[in-house]
Design an enzyme around this catalytic site. Structure first.
Site, short mmCIF file in Angstrom:
data_model
loop_
_atom_site.label_atom_id
_atom_site.label_comp_id
_atom_site.label_asym_id
_atom_site.label_seq_id
_atom_site.Cartn_x
_atom_site.Cartn_y
_atom_site.Cartn_z
N LYS A 196 0.72 -1.23 0.13
CA LYS A 196 -0.06 -0.14 -0.07
C LYS A 196 0.87 1.17 0.07
O LYS A 196 1.24 1.78 0.93
CB LYS A 196 -0.98 -0.08 1.32
CG LYS A 196 -2.20 0.74 1.31
CD LYS A 196 -2.20 2.03 0.94
CE LYS A 196 -1.78 3.01 2.07
NZ LYS A 196 -1.60 4.40 1.74
N GLU B 287 9.21 0.93 10.95
CA GLU B 287 10.31 1.84 10.51
C GLU B 287 9.70 3.34 10.65
O GLU B 287 8.94 3.86 9.64
CB GLU B 287 10.74 1.52 8.88
CG GLU B 287 11.45 0.33 8.74
CD GLU B 287 12.78 0.23 9.24
OE1 GLU B 287 13.12 1.29 9.66
OE2 GLU B 287 13.38 -0.77 9.45
N CYS C 249 14.09 9.98 6.46
CA CYS C 249 13.95 9.61 7.96
C CYS C 249 15.38 9.56 8.62
O CYS C 249 15.41 9.74 9.69
CB CYS C 249 13.52 8.21 7.88
SG CYS C 249 14.23 7.04 7.07
N GLU D 220 10.52 15.76 14.92
CA GLU D 220 11.22 15.67 13.57
C GLU D 220 10.84 16.87 12.85
O GLU D 220 9.33 16.85 12.64
CB GLU D 220 10.55 14.09 12.94
CG GLU D 220 11.36 13.78 11.68
CD GLU D 220 10.59 12.57 11.15
OE1 GLU D 220 9.48 12.27 11.19
OE2 GLU D 220 11.58 11.62 10.68
P1 NAD Z 1 2.54 8.36 7.69
O1 NAD Z 1 2.52 7.96 8.80
O2 NAD Z 1 1.53 9.88 7.17
O3 NAD Z 1 2.11 7.65 6.42
C1 NAD Z 1 2.50 6.26 5.96
C2 NAD Z 1 1.62 5.14 5.28
O4 NAD Z 1 0.74 5.11 6.32
C3 NAD Z 1 0.73 5.95 4.25
O5 NAD Z 1 0.94 4.85 3.37
C4 NAD Z 1 -0.61 6.30 4.73
O6 NAD Z 1 -1.65 6.19 3.79
C5 NAD Z 1 -0.56 4.95 5.69
N1 NAD Z 1 -1.68 5.39 6.59
C6 NAD Z 1 -2.14 6.42 7.32
N2 NAD Z 1 -2.93 6.23 8.15
C7 NAD Z 1 -2.95 4.80 8.28
C8 NAD Z 1 -4.04 3.77 9.26
N3 NAD Z 1 -4.67 4.49 10.30
N4 NAD Z 1 -3.57 2.64 9.29
C9 NAD Z 1 -2.52 2.00 8.12
N5 NAD Z 1 -1.65 2.83 7.32
C10 NAD Z 1 -2.34 4.21 7.29
O7 NAD Z 1 4.03 8.76 7.26
P2 NAD Z 1 4.47 9.55 5.79
O8 NAD Z 1 4.12 10.99 6.26
O9 NAD Z 1 4.07 8.98 4.38
O10 NAD Z 1 6.06 9.57 5.86
C11 NAD Z 1 6.72 10.23 6.56
C12 NAD Z 1 7.29 9.43 7.78
O11 NAD Z 1 7.86 8.31 7.63
C13 NAD Z 1 8.41 10.37 8.58
O12 NAD Z 1 8.13 10.33 10.17
C14 NAD Z 1 9.65 9.48 8.22
O13 NAD Z 1 10.88 9.83 9.17
C15 NAD Z 1 9.14 8.11 8.30
N6 NAD Z 1 10.11 7.33 7.38
C16 NAD Z 1 10.91 6.47 7.89
C17 NAD Z 1 11.85 5.56 7.41
C18 NAD Z 1 12.41 4.30 8.03
O14 NAD Z 1 13.07 3.76 7.37
N7 NAD Z 1 12.67 4.49 9.32
C19 NAD Z 1 11.87 5.69 5.93
C20 NAD Z 1 11.24 6.78 5.39
C21 NAD Z 1 10.18 7.55 6.02
#
Ligand code: NAD
Length: 511
Positions: free
Chosen positions: A169, A242, A276, A370
């Site tokens: 997804k 992650e 991240c 962050e």
């Molecule tokens: P987000 O948490 O807003 O969304 C991530 C994913 O979760 C999206 O696909 C979203 O549609 C989905 N989602 C939203 N609500 C949900 C729910 N209730 N249940 C299941 N899925 C749901 O994050 P983002 O804004 O897309 O990404 C940015 C964040 O990701 C930052 O905090 C960044 O640091 C982190 N990140 C971490 C890594 C790592 O490897 N540790 C890598 C890249 C990004």
């Protein structure tokens, strides 16, 4: 530009993907229902029966075809990453390069990393002990938008190579990259539905977390991660998290200051700070602090922001993030920070000028939460002890970097983080042999490396009796005096420090 729009075409809801640099619509994808997500999981389960049963060699052949097909269409992939995420094209193709290199590594490494292996049998000297690894089944991957191909591939490539099928997804901000990758997989892999994509926003993600998949690999914010864990808990589905970070950089007195400054600028600003493992805080020894700050400011002034091919960084991908970045800068300034470049008043729409801050203190949001934007706060420290204490004063623990010469490895070992770059920055992410993941609010579990392959397997312990001992302890037919004999064994084995030759001692005792 606005947040992704949802519109209805016939009975199906669609989500539009927008170009952050121009506001143009790049495409639209279905906003899938829970039923549609469940149906994809069911198809993946059927596919697993065949995919999971393949030999490593046969699976490798299929994944090599997938890899080659990705390489053949890399311009198309890079163009789409550039359009949906907003990063410059060169960054987009770099992302695709790293993603494909991880897939190649996982494909080539799986058989070795997951090979059954014999281990010592401890006190049971008559038993052959073997550990083996088996695919879990269907893995649900929920991805973010900042590295729409590279980040999910850290789970997808390793899960597939370990013998699982995957339902992915992608973020609603970058769904077309996910769709394209799945379309390429469908053509290259002869078994249908080995890698599928389901599209939508939180509803589709939540449905995947609740579906009866065998593991959820989630990448995103800590807040959403908690919701995913709660949903997965309903079926006791294991999760890999992650999450975000607040990565520190430490620059020691004897560091190569120019190199450290250049690395800090790249680490803080690449992908407009939306990594991240971005450098979100720098702690610099007082003796080199002024030189470091001057060099950083010089380098930052050369960084161009824009949506064109000459720009170094593009627009902020997620509209709401601009408000967070502005809030962090304004909060810091209100509490006494000095702006050396950029600043909140230099934000134009979704383009944020690289911002360097000094005179920052630990109570500021910019030092605790962050930021996920092109901002670098710099702190002067009087000692390595102070640098470590401040670097570790965080709920996060993802990446980190340390610059210095004497004692630099010791300094690196004292940072509480999943990954540390020494005299470099972010480099661990592109190394497929190294595990990647965090501690604390940065999550748990590991992608990449052998750990990343094993993360998507079930570990099985096999204990095979090779010969029977005269006295069978696993029986109700124990002879008289067994209590005393066991007592004697305990004394002999553990009372006198002979535990290291326990097997032999036990055999003698049982004779
Ligand atoms: P987000 O948490 O807003 O969304 C991530 C994913 O979760 C999206 O696909 C979203 O549609 C989905 N989602 C939203 N609500 C949900 C729910 N209730 N249940 C299941 N899925 C749901 O994050 P983002 O804004 O897309 O990404 C940015 C964040 O990701 C930052 O905090 C960044 O640091 C982190 N990140 C971490 C890594 C790592 O490897 N540790 C890598 C890249 C990004």
């Amino acid at each position: 530009m606005a947040a992704p729009q949802s519109e209805t075409k016939g009975a199906v809801e669609f989500i539009e993907s927008l170009n952050p640099n121009t506001g143009e619509v790049v495409g639209a994808v279905p906003d899938m229902t829970a039923e549609q997500v469940d149906a994809a999981v069911e198809r993946a389960r059927v596919a697993f029966e065949e995919w999971g049963g393949l030999s490593f060699a046969d699976r490798r052949e299929q994944l090599v075809r997938f890899r080659r097909a990705l390489a053949a269409r890399v311009d198309e992939i890079a163009e789409l990453i550039h359009k949906e995420n907003g990063k410059p094209k060169v960054d987009a193709i770099m992302e695709a390069f790293m993603a494909i290199s991880h897939l190649a590594h996982a494909t080539n490494r799986a058989e070795k990393a997951l090979r059954p292996h014999k281990v010592g049998s401890g006190i049971m000297a008559n038993v052959r002990a073997v550990i083996s690894y088996h695919p879990l089944g269907v893995v649900g991957v929920i991805g973010p938008w900042n590295y729409p191909m590279f980040t999910p591939f850290g789970s997808i490539g390793y899960a597939l190579a370990a013998g699982n099928t995957v339902v992915f997804k992608p973020s609603e901000l970058t769904p077309l990259v996910g769709q394209l990758v799945a379309e390429i997989a469908a053509k290259a892999i002869s078994i249908p539905n080995v890698l599928q994509v389901v599209t939508g926003a939180g509803r589709a993600g939540a449905a995947l977390a609740k579906a009866r998949v065998n593991k959820i690999a989630f990448t995103g914010s800590a807040g959403t991660g908690k919701k995913v864990m709660a949903a997965a808990a309903e079926n006791l589905t294991p999760v890999l998290m992650e999450l975000g970070g607040k990565d520190p950089m430490i620059v020691a007195e004897d560091a190569d200051v120019d190199k450290a400054a250049e690395a800090a600028v790249f680490g803080a600003l690449t992908n407009a700070g939306q990594a991240c493992i971005s450098v979100e805080r720098a702690y610099v020894a007082s003796g080199v602090y002024d030189r470091f700050v001057d060099k950083v400011v010089d380098e930052v002034k050369k960084v161009r922001v824009g949506g064109d091919d000459e720009a170094n960084i593009g627009a902020i991908t997620r509209p709401a993030q601009v408000d967070i970045i502005r809030d962090h800068i304004e909060d810091a300034v209100a509490k006494g920070a000095t702006v050396l470049t950029g600043g909140a008043d230099k934000i134009r729409g979704y383009f944020v000028e690289p911002t360097v801050l000094t005179d920052v203190t630990p109570d500021m949001k910019i030092m605790r939460d962050e930021t996920f934007g092109p901002v670098l706060p710099i702190v002067k420290v009087q000692s390595a002890e102070e640098a470590i204490r401040l670097a570790n004063d965080t709920v996060f623990g993802l990446g980190s970097s340390v610059f210095g010469k004497a004692g630099v490895r010791d300094l690196a070992n004292r940072v509480r983080a999943g990954m540390t770059a020494i005299n470099s920055v972010m480099v661990f992410a592109s190394m497929p042999t190294l595990p990647f993941g965090g501690v604390g609010d940065s999550g748990f579990g590991r992608i990449h490396g052998d750990e990343g392959l094993r993360e998507f397997t079930r570990t099985q312990a096999t204990a095979e009796e090779r010969f029977a001992l005269p006295m069978n302890l696993l029986s109700f037919k124990l002879p008289k005096g067994t209590y005393e004999r066991i007592r004697g064994m305990i004394q002999q084995l553990y009372g006198g420090g002979v535990a290291d030759r326990a097997g032999g001692v036990l055999r003698n005792l049982l004779r």
